[in-house]
Design a protein around this motif. Structure first.
Motif, short mmCIF file in Angstrom:
data_model
loop_
_atom_site.label_atom_id
_atom_site.label_comp_id
_atom_site.label_asym_id
_atom_site.label_seq_id
_atom_site.Cartn_x
_atom_site.Cartn_y
_atom_site.Cartn_z
N VAL A 65 0.71 -1.09 0.07
CA VAL A 65 -0.02 0.12 -0.05
C VAL A 65 0.95 1.25 -0.19
CG1 VAL A 65 -1.77 1.23 1.45
CG2 VAL A 65 -2.01 -0.95 1.11
N LEU A 66 1.85 1.24 0.86
CA LEU A 66 2.81 2.37 0.87
C LEU A 66 3.63 2.65 -0.38
CD1 LEU A 66 4.42 2.10 4.54
CD2 LEU A 66 2.70 3.68 3.70
N ALA A 67 3.95 1.69 -1.07
CA ALA A 67 4.77 1.71 -2.33
C ALA A 67 3.57 2.28 -3.54
CB ALA A 67 5.23 0.16 -2.84
N VAL A 68 2.52 1.78 -3.34
CA VAL A 68 1.59 2.11 -4.64
C VAL A 68 1.21 3.69 -4.14
CG1 VAL A 68 -0.91 2.10 -5.30
CG2 VAL A 68 0.57 -0.10 -4.93
N PHE A 69 1.07 4.20 -2.85
CA PHE A 69 0.71 5.40 -2.52
C PHE A 69 1.90 6.24 -2.77
CE2 PHE A 69 0.56 8.97 0.28
CZ PHE A 69 -0.66 9.71 0.22
N ALA A 70 2.96 5.89 -2.67
CA ALA A 70 4.22 6.51 -2.91
C ALA A 70 4.58 7.01 -4.62
CB ALA A 70 5.77 6.20 -2.31
N LEU A 71 4.22 5.77 -5.37
CA LEU A 71 4.33 6.00 -6.74
C LEU A 71 3.30 6.87 -7.46
CD1 LEU A 71 5.45 4.89 -9.25
CD2 LEU A 71 3.91 3.11 -9.33
N ALA A 72 2.06 7.13 -6.73
CA ALA A 72 1.06 7.77 -7.22
C ALA A 72 1.39 9.08 -6.90
CB ALA A 72 -0.45 7.46 -6.37
N ILE A 73 1.99 9.57 -5.81
CA ILE A 73 2.35 10.94 -5.43
C ILE A 73 3.39 11.35 -6.44
CG2 ILE A 73 3.49 12.15 -3.67
CD1 ILE A 73 0.76 11.73 -2.77
N ILE A 74 4.38 10.47 -6.54
CA ILE A 74 5.30 10.87 -7.46
C ILE A 74 4.94 11.17 -8.86
CG2 ILE A 74 7.52 9.90 -8.83
CD1 ILE A 74 8.13 8.31 -6.18
N VAL A 75 3.95 10.33 -9.33
CA VAL A 75 3.52 10.58 -10.86
C VAL A 75 2.80 11.67 -10.82
CG1 VAL A 75 1.76 9.57 -12.40
CG2 VAL A 75 3.46 8.16 -11.37
N PHE A 76 1.70 12.25 -9.62
CA PHE A 76 0.99 13.02 -9.69
C PHE A 76 1.87 14.39 -9.38
CE2 PHE A 76 -1.29 16.42 -7.18
CZ PHE A 76 -2.69 16.51 -7.90
N ALA A 77 3.06 14.47 -8.64
CA ALA A 77 3.73 15.45 -8.64
C ALA A 77 4.50 16.05 -9.93
CB ALA A 77 4.73 15.31 -7.57
N ALA A 78 5.17 15.01 -10.56
CA ALA A 78 5.78 15.00 -12.05
C ALA A 78 4.81 15.65 -12.92
CB ALA A 78 6.34 13.56 -12.39
N VAL A 79 3.56 15.14 -13.32
CA VAL A 79 2.66 15.79 -14.07
C VAL A 79 2.59 17.10 -13.74
CG1 VAL A 79 0.50 15.36 -15.20
CG2 VAL A 79 1.66 13.24 -14.67
N GLU A 80 2.05 17.53 -12.40
CA GLU A 80 1.74 18.87 -12.06
C GLU A 80 2.86 19.73 -12.25
OE1 GLU A 80 -1.21 19.92 -11.17
OE2 GLU A 80 -2.20 17.92 -11.28
N GLY A 81 4.09 19.27 -12.23
CA GLY A 81 5.10 20.01 -12.31
C GLY A 81 5.35 20.19 -14.03
N CYS A 82 4.85 19.49 -14.74
CA CYS A 82 4.96 19.77 -16.10
C CYS A 82 3.88 20.90 -16.43
CB CYS A 82 4.70 18.50 -16.99
SG CYS A 82 6.06 17.33 -16.93
N ILE A 83 2.60 20.62 -15.77
CA ILE A 83 1.63 21.59 -15.83
C ILE A 83 2.02 23.01 -15.63
CG2 ILE A 83 -0.93 22.15 -15.25
CD1 ILE A 83 -1.41 19.12 -15.06
N VAL A 84 2.73 23.12 -14.48
CA VAL A 84 3.02 24.38 -13.70
C VAL A 84 4.03 25.05 -14.78
CG1 VAL A 84 4.41 25.33 -11.98
CG2 VAL A 84 2.64 23.73 -11.63
N SER A 85 4.95 24.20 -15.54
CA SER A 85 6.16 24.77 -16.34
C SER A 85 5.50 25.68 -17.39
CB SER A 85 6.90 23.70 -16.87
OG SER A 85 5.79 23.11 -18.07
N GLY A 86 3.97 25.36 -17.72
CA GLY A 86 3.54 26.50 -18.86
C GLY A 86 2.78 27.56 -18.16
N PHE A 87 2.93 28.09 -16.87
CA PHE A 87 2.00 28.92 -16.23
C PHE A 87 2.43 30.40 -16.69
CE2 PHE A 87 -0.62 27.82 -12.43
CZ PHE A 87 -0.82 26.77 -12.82
N PHE A 88 3.75 30.45 -17.10
CA PHE A 88 4.24 32.03 -17.27
C PHE A 88 4.65 32.10 -18.54
CE2 PHE A 88 5.23 30.41 -12.89
CZ PHE A 88 4.28 31.41 -12.10
N SER A 89 4.15 31.40 -19.51
CA SER A 89 4.37 31.34 -20.87
C SER A 89 3.99 32.92 -21.56
CB SER A 89 3.96 30.32 -21.87
OG SER A 89 4.33 28.96 -21.31
#
Length: 254
Positions: A65-89
């Motif tokens: 459960v902890l491994a799945v949760f950690a993986l989900a957090i990493i994926v979510f953070a990575a995708v949101e980071g990509c999204i934020v990269s376009g904020f100031f275009s």
């Protein structure tokens, strides 16, 4: 009750309250359900901690459960980071074309989300007088007319000459916005800016590149801060969908 349980309870209640808010203002389609589900998850987690249910589970199950949760957090953070990269275009100056992506329109005018996009387009067009604007968006089932028609009227009323605005009135999603708009220019040589809200820039620009636009950039419009968390969550799934379809990092035309 321990401090950790109180914090998780607060997060859960906040998610529930925000889900109710999203439903009330009809921001998004079914994303309010995701907020409600998150709220229930955190409240159940707090209950489990209070009654020490977690400690009673087999160690192997807890690790999984902890491994799945950690993986989900990493994926979510990575995708949101990509999204934020376009904020100031801000886009480049003197582009040949800008494409304003459509959003909800009402009989009374554009939705708040669309108005932010149109105001950003207006600002760019007034500063770059040779740029041609393409307003893109068809008519949804709950709309009185095509989004592009409402966008055209809005910009003309603000003073943009009608001859500088082209209308694309058939598209029903972002990919179609870009694909159908591309018939108005040369995707290999013309420079193009994609005008959309900050949370939507990353995906829109990569979709445009996938469709063969070789000289494309984003122009980020703002968004009401109250709606931003919901749009960020919804965009996470939008990026995931297009990533799985191969639309984001393959630049060959489809």
């Amino acid at each position: 009750m321990k401090g950790e349980e109180i914090i998780i309870d607060i997060i859960g209640l906040a998610c529930l309250a925000y889900g109710i808010f999203v439903y009330g203002v009809q921001s998004g389609t079914f994303t309010f359900l995701l907020w409600l589900a998150l709220g229930v998850f955190f409240l159940l987690l707090a209950v489990g901690m209070h009654f020490k249910i977690w400690a009673k589970l087999p160690r192997v199950l807890r690790r999984i459960v902890l491994a799945v949760f950690a993986l989900a957090i990493i994926v979510f953070a990575a995708v949101e980071g990509c999204i934020v990269s376009g904020f100031f275009s801000e886009g480049a100056d003197d582009l040949d074309y800008i494409i304003v992506l459509g959003a909800q329109v009402y009989e009374s005018g554009p939705s708040d989300v669309l108005e932010y996009r149109l105001d950003a387009a207006y600002e760019y067009l007034t500063e770059n007088e040779e740029t041609i604007c393409i307003v893109s968006g068809g008519q949804g089932k709950n709309e009185p007319f095509a989004e592009a028609e409402g966008m055209y009227e809005y910009l003309v009323e603000k003073g943009i000459p009608a001859e500088r605005i082209l209308m694309e009135t058939e598209s029903l999603n972002t990919e179609e916005n870009l694909r159908y708009s591309s018939v108005y220019f040369d995707t290999e040589t013309d420079t193009v800016g994609i005008v959309t809200n900050n949370f939507h820039v990353f995906r829109s620009v990569h979709l445009a590149k996938h469709l063969g636009m070789e000289h494309v950039c984003g122009i980020a419009a703002g968004i009401d801060p109250l709606y931003l968390p919901n749009n960020m969550l919804r965009e996470f799934f939008g990026v995931g969908k297009d990533l799985l379809r191969g639309n984001l990092f393959s630049y060959s035309a489809s």
